[in-house]
Design a protein around this motif. Structure first.
Motif, short mmCIF file in Angstrom:
data_model
loop_
_atom_site.label_atom_id
_atom_site.label_comp_id
_atom_site.label_asym_id
_atom_site.label_seq_id
_atom_site.Cartn_x
_atom_site.Cartn_y
_atom_site.Cartn_z
N UNK A 293 0.98 -1.03 0.17
CA UNK A 293 0.12 0.06 -0.07
C UNK A 293 0.94 1.27 -0.18
N UNK A 294 0.55 2.14 -0.71
CA UNK A 294 1.39 3.19 -0.83
C UNK A 294 1.54 4.09 0.18
N UNK A 295 0.61 3.94 1.15
CA UNK A 295 0.51 4.49 2.77
C UNK A 295 1.97 4.02 3.51
N UNK A 296 2.34 2.89 3.13
CA UNK A 296 3.39 2.18 3.75
C UNK A 296 4.86 2.52 3.27
N UNK A 297 4.88 3.48 2.41
CA UNK A 297 6.06 3.87 1.71
C UNK A 297 6.86 4.02 2.78
N UNK A 298 8.32 3.77 2.59
CA UNK A 298 9.56 4.02 3.48
C UNK A 298 9.81 5.23 3.83
N UNK A 299 9.70 6.12 2.67
CA UNK A 299 10.03 7.61 2.70
C UNK A 299 8.76 8.40 3.13
N UNK A 300 7.71 7.78 3.49
CA UNK A 300 6.51 8.67 3.97
C UNK A 300 6.95 9.34 5.17
N UNK A 301 6.16 10.45 5.44
CA UNK A 301 6.16 11.24 6.62
C UNK A 301 5.10 10.64 7.48
N UNK A 302 5.48 10.38 8.64
CA UNK A 302 4.71 9.51 9.44
C UNK A 302 3.58 10.38 10.16
N UNK A 303 2.65 10.83 9.36
CA UNK A 303 1.68 11.70 9.91
C UNK A 303 0.80 11.04 10.73
N UNK A 304 0.39 9.48 10.08
CA UNK A 304 -0.64 8.69 10.79
C UNK A 304 -0.28 8.77 12.33
N UNK A 305 0.96 8.72 12.51
CA UNK A 305 1.42 8.58 13.92
C UNK A 305 1.74 9.62 14.56
N UNK A 306 1.37 10.86 13.90
CA UNK A 306 1.74 12.18 14.72
C UNK A 306 3.24 12.49 14.82
N UNK A 307 3.95 12.15 14.17
CA UNK A 307 5.37 12.17 14.32
C UNK A 307 5.98 13.04 13.09
N UNK A 308 5.50 13.47 12.14
CA UNK A 308 5.95 14.45 10.89
C UNK A 308 7.32 13.97 10.64
N UNK A 309 7.86 12.90 10.24
CA UNK A 309 8.95 12.62 9.97
C UNK A 309 9.09 11.49 9.05
N UNK A 310 9.90 11.22 8.13
CA UNK A 310 10.05 10.21 7.33
C UNK A 310 10.50 8.89 8.13
N UNK A 311 10.05 7.54 7.24
CA UNK A 311 10.56 6.34 8.16
C UNK A 311 11.36 5.86 6.96
N UNK A 312 12.82 5.82 7.59
CA UNK A 312 13.86 5.49 6.43
C UNK A 312 14.72 4.27 7.01
N UNK A 313 14.58 3.78 8.05
CA UNK A 313 15.11 2.92 8.69
C UNK A 313 15.08 1.33 8.46
#
Length: 496
Positions: A293-313
């Motif tokens: 699902x595009x919502x689970x892109x590694x480079x997404x900003x983590x808006x859904x978890x209110x963290x406003x930062x990409x997930x790149x790890x």
């Protein structure tokens, strides 16, 4: 009054006191009576204060759904349906197995992946389901949720309807398919305007497979007056209101009377993969599909978890994987004050989304494919058709009740349109089968189900859906789109 699933037994206490599960077992009068009259006497003699509560019945249903989900009878039934549909597609392609499989895969996945459908898998997962169905694998780890989704997607696809239309019009194809398709039942359907066609539409008529017609000669309720005026009763001037609960009428055809969009949930329900997996509501195949699902892109900003930062790890952790699960309880509420709501309340039966149109469709497809299903399951004799219907209801119980798309009585009412007995009392749980059924690789009976239920009731709480795992704040809702930079675009509001 029993306290419900939250009052299950502790390890200490009065040794003479029955455990919660044992008390439920006793209140259901599970010891099989010798006659209907004796059953009625037992039920009448039960003190009113000992009637099972809604919470108790909900716990029983969680256990029963788990038994159905694990039963070889449900798995064999699902396998036979999937195999029969793929065989129909293959024969329509001149017995070309590759083309038939591709037709089935397209019918299953469509042009766009359905990330919000519980049990949906990618192409590899679907291939595994079909391979297991064809070979009748005993040790398959595919769940009823996954198989039920595959059958429902296939039988409700435009491809399946068009296949039925071709067979309907072709004596040659009818001869070729008569060992799979119930031709007489197929010809009982009519053609009509496509769904949603406007008055000026030039689209050709299509076969109306899912009409929710009721063939039952019994009323759908013991209390039909709850649903409206009963013909013959005293009334004011004017026509008698339609009563959906009377024999020949249909609760599922008018299911919108009895439900409405959920006030608490609604559009865009979701949970994390970690929470669903902990609740035994997700397989690794489903997790892998959700990750696409595009919502689970590694480079997404983590808006859904209110963290406003990409997930790149590295790999997305399961507690960050968004799974767009939308079970019935998260989408629908039963309308207060309706006949069905009053009926369910009168019987202390759980209600989730109203009389089940999905079960009605399940049974329609099963009857269309009845010849193939009976052959695959090894059912024969005068009662084979009824056995297939009851197995279809059992499959729907595992598929729909287990994830709280519907409650047990809602599933029962959807199946009742096809001539099965409407069940509102304890027989809803104690008599899923009117007689023992023995097929290829399985045996099942009401007695066998009840034997398992006595044990399974002890784990009712852990078998139930964890509603607390679900959230209803999906960014952009179910119709939100993910842009190339990983951000979610909320769909524009419709103009007035």
């Amino acid at each position: 009054m029993l306290g419900g699933a939250q009052q299950q037994p502790e390890s200490s206490g009065n040794q003479d006191e029955l455990s919660w599960a044992k008390r439920v077992f006793q209140e259901l009068s599970i010891k099989f009576p010798d006659s209907v009259q004796q059953a009625e006497q037992i039920e009448a003699s039960m003190p009113k204060s000992d009637v099972l509560s809604v919470a108790d019945n909900k716990a029983v249903e969680a256990s029963m759904a788990q038994i159905a989900s694990d039963s070889p009878a449900a798995h064999k039934t699902a396998d036979s349906l999937i195999k029969s549909i793929v065989t129909v597609f293959t024969r329509l392609e001149g017995d070309d197995e590759l083309k038939g499989m591709m037709d089935a895969m397209q019918a299953y996945t469509g042009d766009n992946p359905k990330y919000g459908v519980v049990g949906q898998l990618g192409a590899g997962g679907f291939t595994k389901i079909v391979d297991g169905a064809k070979k009748g694998k005993e040790d398959s780890d595919v769940t009823i949720r996954e198989k039920g989704t595959a059958y429902f997607d296939l039988s409700n696809s435009p491809a399946f309807r068009k296949a039925m239309e071709k067979i309907y019009h072709s004596p040659e194809l009818q001869e070729k398919m008569k060992d799979i398709i119930d031709i007489d039942y197929l010809h009982s359907f009519k053609f009509g305007r496509p769904r949603g066609a406007g008055p000026d539409s030039t689209a050709p008529d299509e076969l109306k497979l899912y009409t929710y017609r009721n063939e039952n000669k019994q009323n759908a309720s013991e209390n039909p007056e709850l649903y409206g005026e009963v013909p013959g009763s005293e009334q004011v001037d004017g026509p008698v209101p339609q009563n959906d609960a009377l024999a020949g009428q249909s609760l599922t055809a008018n299911q919108r009377k009895y439900r409405e969009r959920s006030k608490k949930g609604g559009d865009g329900a979701w949970a994390t993969a970690a929470d669903l997996e902990a609740n035994k509501r997700l397989t690794e195949r489903e997790i892998n599909f959700a990750k696409t699902n595009p919502r689970n892109r590694h480079d997404r900003e983590d808006y859904q978890f209110k963290e406003n930062k990409p997930v790149k790890a590295g790999e997305m952790p399961k507690d960050k994987v968004i799974v767009e699960h939308q079970p019935g309880f998260s989408v629908w509420d039963v309308k207060d004050g309706t006949g069905f709501a009053k009926d369910a309340d009168l019987h202390n039966k759980p209600a989730v989304a109203g009389p089940s149109g999905t079960t009605d469709r399940f049974l329609t497809g099963i009857r269309l494919l009845g010849k193939g299903v009976m052959k695959e399951l090894g059912l024969e004799g005068d009662n084979a058709e009824n056995q297939v219907k009851e197995l279809g209801r059992w499959l729907a119980t595992g598929y729909l009740v287990g994830d709280e798309h519907h409650s047990a009585v809602e599933v029962n009412l959807g199946a009742a349109n096809h001539g099965l007995k409407p069940q509102w009392g304890s027989d809803l749980y104690t008599e899923p089968f009117s007689e023992p059924i023995k097929g290829k690789g399985f045996e099942i009976s009401s007695e066998a189900v009840v034997d398992q239920l006595e044990t399974k009731l002890e784990t009712a709480e852990e078998d139930a859906v964890n509603r607390d795992a679900y959230r209803f704040d999906l960014e952009g809702g179910s119709k939100g789109t993910v842009s190339p930079d990983g951000k979610v675009k909320t769909p524009p509001k419709p103009s007035r």
